[in-house]
Design an enzyme around this catalytic site. Sequence first.
Site, short mmCIF file in Angstrom:
data_model
loop_
_atom_site.label_atom_id
_atom_site.label_comp_id
_atom_site.label_asym_id
_atom_site.label_seq_id
_atom_site.Cartn_x
_atom_site.Cartn_y
_atom_site.Cartn_z
N LYS A 28 -6.20 16.28 -10.03
CA LYS A 28 -7.19 15.97 -10.86
C LYS A 28 -6.43 15.28 -12.15
O LYS A 28 -7.25 14.39 -12.56
CB LYS A 28 -7.59 17.38 -10.91
CG LYS A 28 -8.75 17.39 -12.24
CD LYS A 28 -9.75 18.54 -12.00
CE LYS A 28 -9.02 20.06 -12.16
NZ LYS A 28 -8.92 20.12 -13.70
N SER A 29 -5.47 15.83 -12.57
CA SER A 29 -4.72 15.27 -13.89
C SER A 29 -4.76 13.54 -13.75
O SER A 29 -5.09 13.08 -14.68
CB SER A 29 -3.61 15.75 -14.21
OG SER A 29 -3.64 17.29 -14.52
N ASP A 326 -2.09 26.48 -14.48
CA ASP A 326 -3.37 26.57 -13.80
C ASP A 326 -3.07 27.48 -12.51
O ASP A 326 -4.08 27.68 -11.84
CB ASP A 326 -3.95 25.23 -13.36
CG ASP A 326 -4.29 24.44 -14.52
OD1 ASP A 326 -4.50 24.93 -15.64
OD2 ASP A 326 -4.16 23.13 -14.45
C1 S3P Z 1 -4.06 19.04 -18.00
C2 S3P Z 1 -3.57 19.93 -18.62
C3 S3P Z 1 -3.79 21.35 -18.68
C4 S3P Z 1 -4.34 22.15 -17.50
C5 S3P Z 1 -5.49 21.20 -17.14
C6 S3P Z 1 -5.18 19.92 -16.94
C7 S3P Z 1 -4.08 17.87 -17.91
O1 S3P Z 1 -4.35 21.80 -19.84
O2 S3P Z 1 -4.71 23.46 -17.73
O3 S3P Z 1 -6.13 21.81 -16.01
O4 S3P Z 1 -4.53 17.13 -16.98
O5 S3P Z 1 -3.47 17.40 -19.05
P1 S3P Z 1 -3.78 21.96 -21.19
O6 S3P Z 1 -3.42 20.73 -21.87
O7 S3P Z 1 -4.88 22.64 -22.13
O8 S3P Z 1 -2.74 22.98 -21.03
#
Ligand code: S3P
Length: 449
Positions: A28-29, A326
Amino acid sequence: MSAHGPAIPMIARKSGPLNGTAEVPGDKSISHRALILGALSVGETRVTGLLEGQDVLDTGRAMRAFGAEVFRDGATWVVHGVGVGGFMEPDQVIDCGNSGTGVRLIMGAMATSPIAATFTGDASLNSRPMARVTDPLALFGAQAMGRTGGRLPMTIRGAERPLPVRYETPVPSAQVKSAVLLAGLNAPGETVVLEAEATRDHSERMLVGFGAEVDVEDTPQGRLITLQGRPELHPQTIAVPRDPSSAAFPVCAAIITEGSDVLVPNIGLNPTRAGLFTTLREMGADLTYENEREEGGEPVADLRARFSPDLKGIEVPAERAASMIDEYPVLSAVAAYAEGATYMPGVKELRVKESDRIDAMAEGLRANGIEVDEGEDWWRVHGRGFGDVTGGATVASRLDHRIAMSFLVFGMAAEKGCRVDDGGPIATSFPIFEPLMTALGATVEREAT
Ligand code: S3P
């Protein structure tokens, strides 16, 4: 109500053995970043393995609203970008649905262009803090006007004459770091981010892939990232690796359901993401890495997870939190089946995710007969060991995909299973969760409403 329609109650019954291969969807990221950086480069970026979850589709729609072309060509997603500084002013409100990553990265990407945009989302996203992003964006010269407490809906007016920024992130957040770096793209000179705790580094890696100059240095104060502003980004061909955060669900399900043996191939083991797997192994899980290799500069392996009857509760080191942030919900579901307590300190950020994940898991686990202690930035799950977890309760998923999936995994090993009031949010990150788990042998289904 679910994020995008009526609630979908779901139930998982005691299952197993789970067997076979679980081909989980794209990361996803990385999928969000591929669409956004594709939109910020001039020419055609082609992406395979993109996660077609609602969060990413919402980011694709947003990129169109800013002037990029985004479409599917067979199995490939194509982005015709407008270049750094080329975003148009959208003539509609940008609805990022459930996605904190989507909205925060896009705010960064538009904040140094002389345009305004209004952002909104679902009830979960509209309750999440945005000041952590708008504070650093203000240093570039952007202005934000949102609801009280810095919540969406919110309008950002991008800086006319952006200044480069040096910013120390006050919370461990890849979203904040990435928003600053994306804003820095259209600021002259050097934008510098210092993060005390290293968070996922997909933005840095992908920016380099698109041709930006990014220097990363580990210093005694933390990780220092320096970006040279106003690069020309060159379109790329990107193969999105599979998501370790989605792999977590079949892996954990196999570990707690009797007789299971599941292969989860091609999982990225970037050290900023793989903390859960280390933790499970420390708890005594039978989890092995097969066929370890490098792909596109990222460590990758096939994960093999087998039923692990001798799980022990452990203390998860606080410094590991960012690399598995996560995964705490599903870890807590596994911890219910361990002998002894699993203590998870240093996890304040869990309280500002799609839901307050400590509260959501603690409430649901307690309803299922598991004792949980909690403080502001820690929690402890008292495992009951195999054979002593009754389950049988209905839990609220609170518009949070990972809460829904964690309780369904929990239910696969509980005597009386577990029910979630709404599995609809699962579609944001893992739309094939139900058929994939069913194909492995799990009993998980939607209930008639
Ligand atoms: C993500 C960063 C994380 C994670 C999220 C995806 C990202 O959040 O919890 O599901 O893709 O950069 P935070 O940056 O708030 O820790």
